[in-house]
Design a protein around this motif. Structure first.
Motif, PDB file in Angstrom:
ATOM      1  N   ALA A   1       0.827  -1.208   0.000  1.00  0.00           N
ATOM      2  CA  ALA A   1       0.000   0.000   0.000  1.00  0.00           C
ATOM      3  C   ALA A   1       0.861   1.258   0.000  1.00  0.00           C
ATOM      4  N   LEU A   2       1.951   1.264   0.767  1.00  0.00           N
ATOM      5  CA  LEU A   2       2.863   2.417   0.774  1.00  0.00           C
ATOM      6  C   LEU A   2       3.528   2.592  -0.588  1.00  0.00           C
TER       7      LEU A   2
ATOM      8  N   ASP B   1      -5.350  -3.082   5.668  1.00  0.00           N
ATOM      9  CA  ASP B   1      -4.084  -2.391   5.404  1.00  0.00           C
ATOM     10  C   ASP B   1      -4.200  -1.355   4.290  1.00  0.00           C
ATOM     11  N   ALA B   2      -4.774  -1.741   3.149  1.00  0.00           N
ATOM     12  CA  ALA B   2      -4.827  -0.833   2.010  1.00  0.00           C
ATOM     13  C   ALA B   2      -5.698   0.376   2.306  1.00  0.00           C
TER      14      ALA B   2
ATOM     15  N   THR C   1      -6.023   5.770   2.234  1.00  0.00           N
ATOM     16  CA  THR C   1      -7.025   6.828   2.401  1.00  0.00           C
ATOM     17  C   THR C   1      -7.414   7.090   3.847  1.00  0.00           C
ATOM     18  N   SER C   2      -6.949   6.272   4.774  1.00  0.00           N
ATOM     19  CA  SER C   2      -7.346   6.381   6.187  1.00  0.00           C
ATOM     20  C   SER C   2      -8.866   6.344   6.345  1.00  0.00           C
ATOM     21  N   GLY C   3      -9.518   5.581   5.466  1.00  0.00           N
ATOM     22  CA  GLY C   3     -10.962   5.417   5.557  1.00  0.00           C
ATOM     23  C   GLY C   3     -11.766   6.596   5.065  1.00  0.00           C
ATOM     24  N   GLY C   4     -11.114   7.617   4.532  1.00  0.00           N
ATOM     25  CA  GLY C   4     -11.843   8.791   4.070  1.00  0.00           C
ATOM     26  C   GLY C   4     -12.312   8.655   2.639  1.00  0.00           C
TER      27      GLY C   4
ATOM     28  N   TYR D   1     -12.307  -1.389   8.724  1.00  0.00           N
ATOM     29  CA  TYR D   1     -11.832  -0.070   9.144  1.00  0.00           C
ATOM     30  C   TYR D   1     -12.848   0.607  10.061  1.00  0.00           C
ATOM     31  N   THR D   2     -14.141   0.414   9.796  1.00  0.00           N
ATOM     32  CA  THR D   2     -15.166   1.000  10.658  1.00  0.00           C
ATOM     33  C   THR D   2     -15.108   0.388  12.047  1.00  0.00           C
TER      34      THR D   2
END
Length: 312
Positions: A139-140, A247-248, A253-256, A264-265
């Motif tokens: 992902a990075l 992870d991705a 996007t940090s969930g945004g 993630y939620t």
């Protein structure tokens, strides 16, 4: 004429050794597996039982004294909350799109690698490499090396041909996450489908070619039906992972921007809102969904094994 007499055959002497009962022998055979079984129970099952118990409590970590039993209220809130429903929809969309794209690309690469050409071993190793990369590192890599609007490879190529310089993650956040996951999971699908291609009946293929069948007809009427089980297995195993992927989404996007999936939620509810009970209820639903998918996957695997044994 003399009568012939035969000496009686002596009965075999009874064995002096004592044979242990069948139940004791069975336990002796399973005994070496007990440490691994106990370790698996402690590591996986006990935390899940604790999570299941917490899911029935209204439990905010900031107010531990206000903890009380809530029954199925947490599950009701998970199923009715708008944000959680949206995360479920995002999870389904992400899973379906990534699995389908990975299967199509994996099938194309498997058909390519099933042919003999110079350097096939090197190409196969290079194509497998993305699956071996740590998910966070992958992902990075996509976030900074490829998607970065200032120094990323994609915008560098567009700048070279005089194209625009988009901010990939801001403009197409969900596609950015899907692209990273497809890149990582296509080699896995390729390996499964390549194994299926190499298990085909070569005599049947040769007979079809002798009868005048084209490559497309062979692929449509022989190869695809043979690969059906392998396609199902790849889809199910891929779905198990993508449903639980964190992870991705977290790294890119940090969930945004509408990319928050259910895992993630759950993280956001637990670590930011400190709602332990609500997060546990959502986590239990994720586990139940994964178990349902895994059950179908195990059935497909067992059917594949039965087919291989019947061929042998």
């Amino acid at each position: 004429m003399t009568a012939m007499t035969t000496a009686p055959v002596a009965a075999p002497a009874p064995s002096t050794g004592h044979r242990p009962p069948a139940r004791l022998r069975a336990w002796a055979t399973r005994a070496p597996l007990l440490p691994a079984l106990i370790f698996m129970i402690v590591v996986t099952q006990l935390p899940f039982v604790a999570t299941l118990v917490i899911s029935f409590f209204n439990w905010n970590a900031l107010y531990p004294k206000a903890r009380h039993f809530a029954g199925v209220d947490n599950y009701r809130e998970v199923l009715t909350d708008a944000d959680l429903r949206q995360s479920v929809g995002t999870t389904i969309l992400l899973t379906v799109s990534v699995v389908l794209a990975s299967l199509i690309l994996g099938l194309a690469l498997a058909l390519l690698l099933n042919r003999k050409f110079r350097g096939r071993g090197i190409v196969r190793t290079l194509l497998i490499a993305p699956f071996l990369v740590v998910p966070v590192a992958a992902a990075l890599l996509w976030k900074h090396v490829l998607f970065n609007p200032e120094y990323g490879l994609f915008n560098g190529l567009l700048h070279y041909v005089g194209g625009p310089q988009p901010d990939w993650i801001s403009n197409t956040p969900l596609i950015a996450v899907e692209a990273a996951l497809v890149w990582q999971w296509t080699p896995f699908m390729m390996l499964i489908l390549l194994a299926g291609l190499q298990s085909r009946d070569h005599e049947q293929m040769e007979a079809a070619r002798v009868d005048g069948a084209s490559d497309w007809q062979i692929f449509r009427h022989l190869t695809l039906p043979h690969l059906r089980r392998y396609l199902e297995l790849g889809a199910l195993l891929g779905s198990i992972y993508i449903v639980q992927n964190f992870d991705a989404v977290f790294t890119l996007t940090s969930g945004g921007l509408g990319t928050a999936n259910l895992p993630y939620t759950v993280y956001q509810t637990f670590y930011q809102a400190h709602e332990n009970g609500l997060a546990s209820a959502a986590g239990v639903l994720v586990v139940i969904g994964s178990i349902i998918i895994a059950t179908f996957a195990l059935r497909v695997v067992s059917s594949l094994f039965r087919e291989e044994v019947s061929r042998a």
